[in-house]
Design an enzyme around this catalytic site. Sequence first.
Site, PDB file in Angstrom:
ATOM      1  N   ASN A   1      24.033  17.309  18.948  1.00  0.00           N
ATOM      2  CA  ASN A   1      24.947  16.246  19.223  1.00  0.00           C
ATOM      3  C   ASN A   1      24.470  14.979  18.723  1.00  0.00           C
ATOM      4  OD1 ASN A   1      26.122  14.329  20.990  1.00  0.00           O
ATOM      5  ND2 ASN A   1      25.426  15.047  22.975  1.00  0.00           N
TER       6      ASN A   1
ATOM      7  N   ARG B   1      28.509  19.363  18.973  1.00  0.00           N
ATOM      8  CA  ARG B   1      29.604  18.397  19.899  1.00  0.00           C
ATOM      9  C   ARG B   1      30.225  17.473  19.081  1.00  0.00           C
ATOM     10  NH1 ARG B   1      28.376  13.214  23.547  1.00  0.00           N
ATOM     11  NH2 ARG B   1      30.327  13.553  24.772  1.00  0.00           N
TER      12      ARG B   1
ATOM     13  N   HIS C   1      34.471  15.148  28.537  1.00  0.00           N
ATOM     14  CA  HIS C   1      33.650  16.125  29.469  1.00  0.00           C
ATOM     15  C   HIS C   1      34.272  17.298  29.455  1.00  0.00           C
ATOM     16  CE1 HIS C   1      31.826  12.309  32.421  1.00  0.00           C
ATOM     17  NE2 HIS C   1      31.351  12.554  31.227  1.00  0.00           N
TER      18      HIS C   1
ATOM     19  N   ARG D   1      31.568   0.900  33.589  1.00  0.00           N
ATOM     20  CA  ARG D   1      33.096   1.034  32.805  1.00  0.00           C
ATOM     21  C   ARG D   1      33.900   0.764  34.159  1.00  0.00           C
ATOM     22  NH1 ARG D   1      32.830   6.696  30.307  1.00  0.00           N
ATOM     23  NH2 ARG D   1      30.874   6.344  28.966  1.00  0.00           N
TER      24      ARG D   1
ATOM     25  N   GLU E   1      26.098  21.793  29.296  1.00  0.00           N
ATOM     26  CA  GLU E   1      26.905  21.559  28.192  1.00  0.00           C
ATOM     27  C   GLU E   1      26.389  22.123  26.977  1.00  0.00           C
ATOM     28  OE1 GLU E   1      28.902  17.492  27.980  1.00  0.00           O
ATOM     29  OE2 GLU E   1      27.341  17.197  29.452  1.00  0.00           O
TER      30      GLU E   1
END
Length: 397
Positions: A7, A91, A180, A241, A384
């Site tokens: 990643n 990823r 996601h 956010r 993940e």
Amino acid sequence: MNVLVINAGSSSLKYQLLNPATGALLAKGLCERIGIDGKFTYKPEGKQAIKEADVAMPTHSEAIQAVLNALVDKDNGVIGSMKEIDAVGHRVVHGGEAFASSVVITDEVMKAIEECNPLAPLHNPANIIGIKACQSLMPGVPMVAVFDTAFHQTMPPVAYTYALPYEYYEKDKVRRYGFHGTSHKYVAGRAAEMLGKDIKDLKLISCPLGNGSSVTAIDGGKSVDTSMGFTPLAGVPMGTRSGDLDAGILEYLMGRYNMDIKEMVSILNKKSGVFGVSGVSSDFRDLENAGAEGNKRADLAVDMFNYGVKKLIGSYAAAMGGVDAIIFTAGVGENSASQRLAITSDLEFMGVKMDAEANKVRGEERVISAADSRVKVLLIPTNEELMIALDTAALVK
Ligand code: ADP
């Protein structure tokens, strides 16, 4: 078979070496401050982590070389030679409309990923640098790209189209993509296993809640709606956010404070969410502590977050015409019993009844709803990296 999962970010790179057949993790770690002063962390399973500072990592290439050296190291390595790495799973954040599933990386695929760069200008270029560095260091090893967006490509137009002039979709690809995806797909698969049902027969709502949070409606194993949008800025309020908001606010604030759009968007991404409302922290543990000490704005921030998730659960149940299970995962979803309770409170009308005792748990796969709850509530730790390794193994076999 062993799969190296990479990643890559712009100045950091996370990695894991996994055996997808058994799910066993062999080693994992992190390269940080690539291009600056190189920090390297390596943790072979069952042994102490090794941390090194000032490792020469001018580019991602040296970082990946450091990973490979560590994996085959005489003393702390976990494999005998590089030949024991059968494939690499990367990823990749954005696959646009080009990728509805993971894919073996070819020159054509690389071109298509590059074409998605404008959609994720901070992330995709870094992912591509990671892929290219691996390709040059590991010639002949098959590589797979696993996209954050791919799982959501099953959404119907009614869920992904914005009510803007249609040419912005046709010409500029402005639509809801969702993110996601790897996490939503992984927990949905686990949920089907836990419930002993075929995923095709299940209506699920998955909630990875952490610093970034999104909620997804999964009908028959397919994403049919999700809260993040064209970017990960949409949906529930997050750590920093804003989540969804009235776009009219932008013009108003930019005018009052003479801000340009870059400053405004930076505030929406980095200074808003539970951090902005509380003025305390983006970390939910800090907010819980501040709330316990009487900080009302910290309480308000957490309440707003929980309320936002609850509203999405209700709307996605309506969108799917029902729900069989709600899944909590990621930092907050796996750890905060109080937030899981708050989010699921007052949902008895739609068949959700929690088991307060079973809910007192962290990071463990478990049913946390009452035995007579029509809708099951599940806690499923996300993984993940394992999902990326599984997709990779399935494609290179
Ligand atoms: P990211 O979206 O960055 O991957 P994570 O999934 O790691 O985020 O989640 C990080 C969030 O999880 C932080 O806000 C952290 O406070 C929260 N978290 C971790 N443990 C707990 C806990 N015990 N109670 C409440 N929140 C927690």
